[in-house]
Design an enzyme around this catalytic site. Structure first.
Site, PDB file in Angstrom:
ATOM      1  CD  GLU A  78       5.368  10.452  -8.417  1.00  0.00           C
ATOM      2  OE1 GLU A  78       6.288   9.723  -9.140  1.00  0.00           O
ATOM      3  OE2 GLU A  78       5.611  11.724  -7.759  1.00  0.00           O
ATOM      4  CE  LYS A 100       2.316   7.102  -2.017  1.00  0.00           C
ATOM      5  NZ  LYS A 100       2.166   8.578  -2.327  1.00  0.00           N
ATOM      6  N   GLY A 152     -11.768  20.929   8.028  1.00  0.00           N
ATOM      7  CA  GLY A 152     -12.650  21.019   6.891  1.00  0.00           C
ATOM      8  C   GLY A 152     -13.227  19.544   6.950  1.00  0.00           C
ATOM      9  N   GLY A 158     -10.147  13.012   0.801  1.00  0.00           N
ATOM     10  CA  GLY A 158     -10.823  12.067   0.087  1.00  0.00           C
ATOM     11  C   GLY A 158      -9.646  11.800  -0.909  1.00  0.00           C
ATOM     12  CB  CYS A 189      -3.288   8.718  -2.767  1.00  0.00           C
ATOM     13  SG  CYS A 189      -2.925   8.602  -4.015  1.00  0.00           S
ATOM     14  CE  LYS A 212      -5.088  17.000  -4.984  1.00  0.00           C
ATOM     15  NZ  LYS A 212      -3.916  16.826  -4.469  1.00  0.00           N
TER      16      LYS A 212
HETATM   17  P1  NAD Z   1      -5.240   5.425 -12.703  1.00  0.00           P
HETATM   18  O1  NAD Z   1      -6.196   4.353 -12.269  1.00  0.00           O
HETATM   19  O2  NAD Z   1      -5.428   7.051 -13.112  1.00  0.00           O
HETATM   20  O3  NAD Z   1      -4.311   4.764 -13.738  1.00  0.00           O
HETATM   21  C1  NAD Z   1      -3.926   3.584 -14.163  1.00  0.00           C
HETATM   22  C2  NAD Z   1      -3.659   2.992 -15.572  1.00  0.00           C
HETATM   23  O4  NAD Z   1      -3.031   1.766 -15.541  1.00  0.00           O
HETATM   24  C3  NAD Z   1      -5.090   3.036 -16.109  1.00  0.00           C
HETATM   25  O5  NAD Z   1      -4.929   3.743 -17.204  1.00  0.00           O
HETATM   26  C4  NAD Z   1      -5.173   1.548 -16.519  1.00  0.00           C
HETATM   27  O6  NAD Z   1      -6.075   1.421 -17.902  1.00  0.00           O
HETATM   28  C5  NAD Z   1      -3.775   1.198 -16.519  1.00  0.00           C
HETATM   29  N1  NAD Z   1      -3.708  -0.292 -16.548  1.00  0.00           N
HETATM   30  C6  NAD Z   1      -4.189  -1.258 -15.572  1.00  0.00           C
HETATM   31  N2  NAD Z   1      -3.811  -2.512 -15.719  1.00  0.00           N
HETATM   32  C7  NAD Z   1      -3.103  -2.302 -16.810  1.00  0.00           C
HETATM   33  C8  NAD Z   1      -2.171  -3.260 -17.597  1.00  0.00           C
HETATM   34  N3  NAD Z   1      -2.296  -4.570 -17.188  1.00  0.00           N
HETATM   35  N4  NAD Z   1      -1.667  -2.955 -18.579  1.00  0.00           N
HETATM   36  C9  NAD Z   1      -1.603  -1.678 -19.141  1.00  0.00           C
HETATM   37  N5  NAD Z   1      -2.155  -0.766 -18.456  1.00  0.00           N
HETATM   38  C10 NAD Z   1      -2.767  -0.967 -17.348  1.00  0.00           C
HETATM   39  O7  NAD Z   1      -3.984   5.522 -11.579  1.00  0.00           O
HETATM   40  P2  NAD Z   1      -3.175   6.538 -10.930  1.00  0.00           P
HETATM   41  O8  NAD Z   1      -4.022   7.646 -10.170  1.00  0.00           O
HETATM   42  O9  NAD Z   1      -2.361   6.908 -11.984  1.00  0.00           O
HETATM   43  O10 NAD Z   1      -2.513   5.635  -9.748  1.00  0.00           O
HETATM   44  C11 NAD Z   1      -1.481   4.563 -10.190  1.00  0.00           C
HETATM   45  C12 NAD Z   1      -0.598   4.145  -8.916  1.00  0.00           C
HETATM   46  O11 NAD Z   1      -0.053   5.354  -8.511  1.00  0.00           O
HETATM   47  C13 NAD Z   1      -1.525   3.557  -7.729  1.00  0.00           C
HETATM   48  O12 NAD Z   1      -0.798   2.641  -7.119  1.00  0.00           O
HETATM   49  C14 NAD Z   1      -1.698   4.967  -6.959  1.00  0.00           C
HETATM   50  O13 NAD Z   1      -2.015   4.679  -5.746  1.00  0.00           O
HETATM   51  C15 NAD Z   1      -0.397   5.562  -7.129  1.00  0.00           C
HETATM   52  N6  NAD Z   1      -0.197   6.884  -6.937  1.00  0.00           N
HETATM   53  C16 NAD Z   1      -1.156   7.754  -7.389  1.00  0.00           C
HETATM   54  C17 NAD Z   1      -1.128   9.223  -7.021  1.00  0.00           C
HETATM   55  C18 NAD Z   1      -2.223  10.021  -7.578  1.00  0.00           C
HETATM   56  O14 NAD Z   1      -2.366  10.942  -7.251  1.00  0.00           O
HETATM   57  N7  NAD Z   1      -3.166   9.742  -8.501  1.00  0.00           N
HETATM   58  C19 NAD Z   1      -0.025   9.578  -6.262  1.00  0.00           C
HETATM   59  C20 NAD Z   1       0.818   8.735  -6.023  1.00  0.00           C
HETATM   60  C21 NAD Z   1       0.759   7.545  -6.093  1.00  0.00           C
END
Ligand code: NAD
Length: 436
Positions: A151, A204, A253, A257, A260, A320
């Site tokens: 993603e 990624k 800047g 942070g 990711c 951000k």
């Molecule tokens: P997050 O912490 O906001 O959400 C993760 C969710 O997974 C939580 O609600 C947690 O309760 C749930 N979870 C954990 N273990 C679980 C299980 N066993 N069963 C069911 N639910 C479970 O994380 P996020 O920011 O959405 O990131 C998720 C992934 O996507 C990460 O690997 C991150 O690196 C990647 N990612 C994040 C972004 C971003 O901008 N946040 C962008 C690209 C990729």
């Protein structure tokens, strides 16, 4: 298509809502009951522009549901997305325990052929690990495929990014599995690249590490500009117009942070080490980024002198703009250092104050507006470049300050304008404005 999205965080919730909006039947699963209950009641656990409306529309139309029951979600779906957190360990290594737990549960409950999709950001080789974990937990062998579909959405524009991604990366072990994803994403009419699984996983990390490197590069150039009397914003424009370079992620800047870049860069360094390569370039990217907050606070201390009788207004807490996410936010470092030096800190953020509270030192005062934060303060420190700060009434800000000193950690204001308004103005990689 029947889809299950496991993990309803920034990625899972937005992905689930968008797939439902495209006409699929989507069940979003999370292990946190409170989160699922509040989603069922129509409350979003995160701030993301446009999300609440999209979720409400699709729940109303019966295409989007929420549950804590992973086995039920698996059974009713053809494609299962894993979108759980992959936080860093102390060593920089990625903690895959959530991914493994979900893979095990999928294996235990799988009743027919499924495509299991890794959407979480995971180190190269994790697709193979997930395959192995699912297979090991199956009561009896059932065919399945594991696909990597990393993603690239950005918090703050997650819906838009998911609807209009620059590219969709599908790392699949065979054509059949790849085509399931191609079919799912086809309505978006965006470029898709189909690769083998490890290449998708590397794409990624390589992308995020490259963007982080661009940020650290321009910040290192900003350091030189400060000493040489050059202006980094002009340097950036001159560089960015070169098509080979581009201006994105070239703003000097406080550095990067968020949830990711820091963890993904650390993870790639760790993976490289495990594979026998010392990724010195990325180690320097991290080092340069780590110095940013300290440099700004040093500048503030040099200008203001002893801090124990000073009040500083910090504008922006989120890592951000347009998000309430405080993970690895630069505001935490800046405020800790100011507070540690004895300053009274008044902080304002349009949406992130509640999330910031547990991370900031006791004694930080939370203000209801930028002007309230700046009332009788000795300086304003701009940390997050929210749009509302770009359009602040600077005359009003000037009138409430005790000392008209502004430290702009994101270069959002023009030095000439600040000079005309009579501010002392210190920014990144540009000459300070000091009224005579
Ligand atoms: P997050 O912490 O906001 O959400 C993760 C969710 O997974 C939580 O609600 C947690 O309760 C749930 N979870 C954990 N273990 C679980 C299980 N066993 N069963 C069911 N639910 C479970 O994380 P996020 O920011 O959405 O990131 C998720 C992934 O996507 C990460 O690997 C991150 O690196 C990647 N990612 C994040 C972004 C971003 O901008 N946040 C962008 C690209 C990729």
């Amino acid at each position: 298509m029947n889809i299950c999205v496991v993990g309803t965080g920034y990625v899972g919730l937005v992905t689930g809502a968008v797939f439902a909006d495209l006409g699929n039947d989507v069940v979003c699963v999370d292990k946190l009951r409170a989160k699922i209950d509040s989603l069922k009641a129509g409350h979003m656990p995160i701030y993301e522009p446009g999300l609440e409306e999209m979720v409400a529309r699709n729940v109303g139309d019966g295409r989007l549901t929420f549950t804590t029951d992973l086995p039920a979600g698996v059974r009713q779906s053809d494609v299962i997305f894993i979108a759980v957190g992959t936080p860093p360990r102390e060593t920089g290594e990625t903690d895959l325990s959530h991914v493994e737990a979900v893979a095990a549960e999928i294996g235990r409950t799988m009743d027919r052929y499924k495509v299991v999709v890794n959407k979480s950001t995971v180190p190269v080789g994790t697709g193979e690990l997930v395959r192995e974990v699912v297979a090991r937990h199956q009561p009896a062998p059932i065919e399945f495929d594991v696909v990597s579909n990393p993603e690239f959405l950005r918090e703050g524009s997650a819906i838009e990014d998911t609807l209009r991604p620059d590219r969709i990366v599908i790392g699949a072990p065979n054509q059949h599995a790849a085509m399931r994803l191609v079919e799912l994403y086809a309505p978006l009419e965006r470029p898709m690249i189909i690769t083998d699984l490890p290449s998708a996983e590397v794409i990624k990390y390589a992308s995020n590490a490259f963007l982080a490197a661009k940020i650290s590069f321009i910040n290192a150039i900003a350091n030189i500009c400060e000493s040489a009397g050059a202006d980094v914003t002009q340097v950036m424009k001159g560089m960015g117009l070169d098509n080979r370079i581009g201006s994105a992620f070239l703003q000097a800047g406080l550095g990067y942070g968020g949830s990711c870049f820091p963890k993904d860069v650390d993870s790639l360094i760790h993976t490289a080490g495990r594979l026998g390569y010392d990724f010195k370039l990325l180690k320097s990217v991290v080092e340069i980024n780590r110095e940013r907050a300290g440099r700004l606070v040093e500048m503030i201390r040099k200008v203001l002198g002893p801090m124990d009788d000073k009040t500083v207004a910090v504008l922006g807490l989120a890592f951000k703009p347009n998000t309430d996410d405080m993970r690895e936010a630069k505001s935490v470092e800046v405020i800790q250092q100011l507070h540690g030096a004895g300053a009274t800190v008044r902080a304002y953020d349009p949406v992130a104050a509640d999330n910031a509270h547990p991370l900031l030192p006791e004694g930080v005062i939370y203000s209801a507006s930028p002007y309230e934060a700046a009332q009788d303060a000795d300086a304003v420190v701009l940390v997050t470049e929210w749009n509302e700060f770009k359009f602040l009434n600077l005359e009003r800000l000037r009138s409430v300050l005790r000392r008209r000193a502004i430290f702009d950690g994101r270069n959002i204001w023009e030095p000439d304008r600040m000079r005309r308004l009579g501010f002392e103005y210190y920014s990144i990689g540009r000459k300070p404005v000091i009224p005579s």
